[in-house]
Write a protein that holds these residues in place. Structure first.
Motif, PDB file in Angstrom:
ATOM      1  N   LEU A  56       0.849  -1.182   0.000  1.00  0.00           N
ATOM      2  CA  LEU A  56       0.000   0.000   0.000  1.00  0.00           C
ATOM      3  C   LEU A  56       0.887   1.235   0.000  1.00  0.00           C
ATOM      4  CD1 LEU A  56      -2.587  -1.070   2.740  1.00  0.00           C
ATOM      5  CD2 LEU A  56      -2.980  -1.026   0.269  1.00  0.00           C
ATOM      6  N   LEU A  57       0.358   2.328  -0.510  1.00  0.00           N
ATOM      7  CA  LEU A  57       1.044   3.617  -0.463  1.00  0.00           C
ATOM      8  C   LEU A  57       0.304   4.523   0.505  1.00  0.00           C
ATOM      9  CD1 LEU A  57       3.065   5.768  -1.527  1.00  0.00           C
ATOM     10  CD2 LEU A  57       1.373   6.286  -3.310  1.00  0.00           C
ATOM     11  N   ALA A  58       1.021   5.086   1.475  1.00  0.00           N
ATOM     12  CA  ALA A  58       0.435   6.013   2.440  1.00  0.00           C
ATOM     13  C   ALA A  58       1.047   7.395   2.225  1.00  0.00           C
ATOM     14  CB  ALA A  58       0.691   5.534   3.867  1.00  0.00           C
ATOM     15  N   VAL A  59       0.224   8.332   1.751  1.00  0.00           N
ATOM     16  CA  VAL A  59       0.637   9.731   1.637  1.00  0.00           C
ATOM     17  C   VAL A  59       0.225  10.406   2.935  1.00  0.00           C
ATOM     18  CG1 VAL A  59       0.419  11.869   0.318  1.00  0.00           C
ATOM     19  CG2 VAL A  59       0.301   9.652  -0.859  1.00  0.00           C
ATOM     20  N   VAL A  60       1.210  10.842   3.715  1.00  0.00           N
ATOM     21  CA  VAL A  60       0.956  11.290   5.089  1.00  0.00           C
ATOM     22  C   VAL A  60       1.150  12.799   5.197  1.00  0.00           C
ATOM     23  CG1 VAL A  60       1.666  11.044   7.508  1.00  0.00           C
ATOM     24  CG2 VAL A  60       1.614   9.037   5.991  1.00  0.00           C
ATOM     25  N   SER A  61       0.231  13.436   5.912  1.00  0.00           N
ATOM     26  CA  SER A  61       0.337  14.876   6.161  1.00  0.00           C
ATOM     27  C   SER A  61       0.221  15.156   7.646  1.00  0.00           C
ATOM     28  CB  SER A  61      -0.757  15.641   5.413  1.00  0.00           C
ATOM     29  OG  SER A  61      -2.036  15.394   5.976  1.00  0.00           O
ATOM     30  N   VAL A  62       0.892  16.209   8.082  1.00  0.00           N
ATOM     31  CA  VAL A  62       0.757  16.714   9.444  1.00  0.00           C
ATOM     32  C   VAL A  62       0.479  18.211   9.342  1.00  0.00           C
ATOM     33  CG1 VAL A  62       1.953  17.173  11.623  1.00  0.00           C
ATOM     34  CG2 VAL A  62       2.244  14.961  10.490  1.00  0.00           C
ATOM     35  N   ASP A  63      -0.601  18.657   9.951  1.00  0.00           N
ATOM     36  CA  ASP A  63      -0.991  20.077   9.908  1.00  0.00           C
ATOM     37  C   ASP A  63      -1.168  20.577   8.475  1.00  0.00           C
ATOM     38  OD1 ASP A  63      -0.754  19.949  12.641  1.00  0.00           O
ATOM     39  OD2 ASP A  63       1.112  21.072  12.756  1.00  0.00           O
ATOM     40  N   GLY A  64      -1.628  19.693   7.580  1.00  0.00           N
ATOM     41  CA  GLY A  64      -1.856  20.086   6.203  1.00  0.00           C
ATOM     42  C   GLY A  64      -0.602  20.177   5.362  1.00  0.00           C
ATOM     43  N   VAL A  65       0.524  19.613   5.854  1.00  0.00           N
ATOM     44  CA  VAL A  65       1.810  19.676   5.160  1.00  0.00           C
ATOM     45  C   VAL A  65       2.299  18.246   4.903  1.00  0.00           C
ATOM     46  CG1 VAL A  65       4.203  20.472   5.288  1.00  0.00           C
ATOM     47  CG2 VAL A  65       2.371  21.867   6.270  1.00  0.00           C
ATOM     48  N   ASN A  66       2.730  17.967   3.674  1.00  0.00           N
ATOM     49  CA  ASN A  66       3.276  16.660   3.339  1.00  0.00           C
ATOM     50  C   ASN A  66       4.562  16.428   4.124  1.00  0.00           C
ATOM     51  OD1 ASN A  66       5.018  14.697   1.790  1.00  0.00           O
ATOM     52  ND2 ASN A  66       3.201  14.605   0.504  1.00  0.00           N
ATOM     53  N   VAL A  67       4.645  15.314   4.836  1.00  0.00           N
ATOM     54  CA  VAL A  67       5.793  15.072   5.710  1.00  0.00           C
ATOM     55  C   VAL A  67       7.060  14.743   4.932  1.00  0.00           C
ATOM     56  CG1 VAL A  67       4.296  14.276   7.587  1.00  0.00           C
ATOM     57  CG2 VAL A  67       5.299  12.602   6.019  1.00  0.00           C
ATOM     58  N   MET A  68       6.926  14.403   3.653  1.00  0.00           N
ATOM     59  CA  MET A  68       8.087  14.074   2.838  1.00  0.00           C
ATOM     60  C   MET A  68       8.677  15.303   2.171  1.00  0.00           C
ATOM     61  SD  MET A  68       6.787  10.578   0.998  1.00  0.00           S
ATOM     62  CE  MET A  68       8.325  10.354   0.141  1.00  0.00           C
ATOM     63  N   SER A  69       7.821  16.120   1.562  1.00  0.00           N
ATOM     64  CA  SER A  69       8.294  17.209   0.714  1.00  0.00           C
ATOM     65  C   SER A  69       8.196  18.578   1.360  1.00  0.00           C
ATOM     66  CB  SER A  69       7.490  17.227  -0.590  1.00  0.00           C
ATOM     67  OG  SER A  69       6.132  17.554  -0.327  1.00  0.00           O
ATOM     68  N   GLY A  70       7.396  18.711   2.420  1.00  0.00           N
ATOM     69  CA  GLY A  70       7.176  20.026   3.012  1.00  0.00           C
ATOM     70  C   GLY A  70       6.187  20.869   2.235  1.00  0.00           C
ATOM     71  N   GLU A  71       5.612  20.307   1.160  1.00  0.00           N
ATOM     72  CA  GLU A  71       4.612  21.034   0.372  1.00  0.00           C
ATOM     73  C   GLU A  71       3.256  21.010   1.080  1.00  0.00           C
ATOM     74  OE1 GLU A  71       5.468  20.165  -4.193  1.00  0.00           O
ATOM     75  OE2 GLU A  71       5.317  18.326  -3.013  1.00  0.00           O
ATOM     76  N   THR A  72       2.402  21.979   0.743  1.00  0.00           N
ATOM     77  CA  THR A  72       1.020  21.898   1.179  1.00  0.00           C
ATOM     78  C   THR A  72       0.452  20.588   0.650  1.00  0.00           C
ATOM     79  OG1 THR A  72       0.793  24.294   1.194  1.00  0.00           O
ATOM     80  CG2 THR A  72      -1.240  23.002   1.067  1.00  0.00           C
ATOM     81  N   ALA A  73      -0.135  19.783   1.521  1.00  0.00           N
ATOM     82  CA  ALA A  73      -0.409  18.383   1.210  1.00  0.00           C
ATOM     83  C   ALA A  73      -1.504  18.196   0.179  1.00  0.00           C
ATOM     84  CB  ALA A  73      -0.768  17.629   2.485  1.00  0.00           C
ATOM     85  N   GLY A  74      -1.294  17.219  -0.693  1.00  0.00           N
ATOM     86  CA  GLY A  74      -2.284  16.754  -1.651  1.00  0.00           C
ATOM     87  C   GLY A  74      -2.171  15.252  -1.772  1.00  0.00           C
ATOM     88  N   PRO A  75      -3.271  14.535  -2.031  1.00  0.00           N
ATOM     89  CA  PRO A  75      -3.232  13.071  -2.012  1.00  0.00           C
ATOM     90  C   PRO A  75      -2.376  12.441  -3.101  1.00  0.00           C
ATOM     91  CG  PRO A  75      -5.366  13.860  -2.771  1.00  0.00           C
ATOM     92  CD  PRO A  75      -4.629  15.056  -2.247  1.00  0.00           C
ATOM     93  N   LEU A  76      -2.107  13.144  -4.200  1.00  0.00           N
ATOM     94  CA  LEU A  76      -1.333  12.554  -5.291  1.00  0.00           C
ATOM     95  C   LEU A  76       0.165  12.802  -5.158  1.00  0.00           C
ATOM     96  CD1 LEU A  76      -3.650  13.152  -8.382  1.00  0.00           C
ATOM     97  CD2 LEU A  76      -3.395  11.112  -6.964  1.00  0.00           C
ATOM     98  N   GLN A  77       0.593  13.296  -4.019  1.00  0.00           N
ATOM     99  CA  GLN A  77       2.027  13.507  -3.788  1.00  0.00           C
ATOM    100  C   GLN A  77       2.694  12.198  -3.351  1.00  0.00           C
ATOM    101  OE1 GLN A  77       1.757  16.575  -0.843  1.00  0.00           O
ATOM    102  NE2 GLN A  77       1.451  18.217  -2.344  1.00  0.00           N
ATOM    103  N   SER A  78       4.004  12.256  -3.158  1.00  0.00           N
ATOM    104  CA  SER A  78       4.763  11.076  -2.742  1.00  0.00           C
ATOM    105  C   SER A  78       4.411  10.670  -1.317  1.00  0.00           C
ATOM    106  CB  SER A  78       6.266  11.347  -2.856  1.00  0.00           C
ATOM    107  OG  SER A  78       6.626  11.589  -4.200  1.00  0.00           O
ATOM    108  N   GLY A  79       4.627   9.394  -1.031  1.00  0.00           N
ATOM    109  CA  GLY A  79       4.330   8.875   0.297  1.00  0.00           C
ATOM    110  C   GLY A  79       5.198   7.668   0.618  1.00  0.00           C
ATOM    111  N   TYR A  80       4.769   6.916   1.620  1.00  0.00           N
ATOM    112  CA  TYR A  80       5.485   5.719   2.053  1.00  0.00           C
ATOM    113  C   TYR A  80       4.832   4.466   1.526  1.00  0.00           C
ATOM    114  CZ  TYR A  80       8.031   8.448   5.441  1.00  0.00           C
ATOM    115  OH  TYR A  80       8.847   9.363   6.037  1.00  0.00           O
ATOM    116  N   ILE A  81       5.635   3.503   1.117  1.00  0.00           N
ATOM    117  CA  ILE A  81       5.125   2.175   0.783  1.00  0.00           C
ATOM    118  C   ILE A  81       5.127   1.332   2.055  1.00  0.00           C
ATOM    119  CG2 ILE A  81       5.540   0.055  -0.512  1.00  0.00           C
ATOM    120  CD1 ILE A  81       6.663   1.770  -2.750  1.00  0.00           C
ATOM    121  N   VAL A  82       3.958   0.765   2.361  1.00  0.00           N
ATOM    122  CA  VAL A  82       3.803  -0.082   3.543  1.00  0.00           C
ATOM    123  C   VAL A  82       3.676  -1.524   3.059  1.00  0.00           C
ATOM    124  CG1 VAL A  82       2.549  -0.437   5.693  1.00  0.00           C
ATOM    125  CG2 VAL A  82       2.533   1.823   4.602  1.00  0.00           C
ATOM    126  N   SER A  83       4.618  -2.360   3.443  1.00  0.00           N
ATOM    127  CA  SER A  83       4.628  -3.758   3.021  1.00  0.00           C
ATOM    128  C   SER A  83       3.473  -4.525   3.652  1.00  0.00           C
ATOM    129  CB  SER A  83       5.956  -4.419   3.406  1.00  0.00           C
ATOM    130  OG  SER A  83       7.042  -3.733   2.812  1.00  0.00           O
TER     131      SER A  83
END
Length: 260
Positions: free
Chosen positions: A70-97
């Motif tokens: 599965l792919l989990a695109v995670v945000s904290v306070d409306g910010v993507n935790v990977m990129s620091g961008e304002t979060a959107g669901p089609l951004q990069s995320g984590y693969i969960v085995s």
């Protein structure tokens, strides 16, 4: 911390349901690194809440309940935790085995390092310090399933839904850019809404892999809201402990007449 634990325990009896994780395809939970425990989840009007303690570091944990990646695109306070961008669901995320978990401990600074999450005042939060305070107080995960019969990996193009994703090698977070410089923490005001700060640097190794989503729409979107105990009581999410009863052994000077 003992006082906070007592408050939380006292409120449990008044609530219909409490758990530690939220989700269907995955379990999303918040782990307080300072106390070494997952935070209980409290439900109010269809929303999940946890109580954060100012200054405590925490992790976001995504546990798979599925037999496929599965792919989990995670945000904290409306910010993507990977990129620091304002979060959107089609951004990069984590693969969960399958049947595994990913621990996300901070804002991604590089493939080898993160800046730890910690609960803090609104003004000291990473989102507010980068001019985006509107969505402080919520942690989210958009969950995507992998497209079946995936073709060989291809070079990323903005015109496709194939984007590079992070594979955690230490079960900790993904890339963030544009973060404020490291600074001393600001002591949060007692009544200030909680946010998430940009904390100390620590090692967390990840690598890029490709993941082709089955759909541009998430299979599941999960949100956990958080604030201080005091603010959650004030907003009606939690009930404050009942005032202790103090019976008086001599309430009257004279015995009243019995009721007829």
């Amino acid at each position: 911390m003992k006082l906070f634990q007592a408050f939380a325990a006292a409120s449990l009896a008044a609530l219909a349901f409490s758990a530690h994780a939220v989700g269907r395809l995955v379990d999303l939970s918040i782990f307080d690194r300072s106390t070494g425990r997952e935070l209980p989840v409290y439900w109010h009007e269809g929303r999940a809440y946890v109580v954060g303690k100012p200054g405590n570091e925490y992790r976001v944990i995504v546990r798979s309940r599925n037999g496929e990646d599965l792919l989990a695109v995670v945000s904290v306070d409306g910010v993507n935790v990977m990129s620091g961008e304002t979060a959107g669901p089609l951004q990069s995320g984590y693969i969960v085995s399958p049947w595994n978990r990913v621990d996300i401990g901070g804002w991604r600074k590089s493939l080898d390092e993160i800046a730890a999450f910690y609960f803090t005042s609104l003004g000291d939060s990473y989102a507010a310090r980068t001019g985006r305070p509107a969505n402080v107080g919520v942690i989210g995960a958009a969950i995507f399933e992998r497209k079946r019969d995936e073709p060989p990996p291809v070079t990323y193009s903005p015109s496709t839904n194939i984007a590079p994703q992070m594979k955690s090698e230490s079960r900790d977070a993904a890339r963030s850019s544009g973060a404020p410089a490291e600074s001393s923490r600001i002591a949060p005001a007692a009544s200030s809404p909680l946010g998430t700060g940009h904390g100390r640097r620590e090692e967390s190794r990840v690598r890029w892999v490709n993941f082709q989503r089955a759909s541009d729409a998430p299979a599941e979107v999960i949100a956990i809201y958080y604030d201080s105990y005091r603010n959650l009581v004030a907003s009606g999410v939690l009930q404050s402990p009942a005032t202790p009863r103090e019976p008086d052994p001599f309430p009257m000077a004279f015995a009243p007449d019995p009721m007829r």
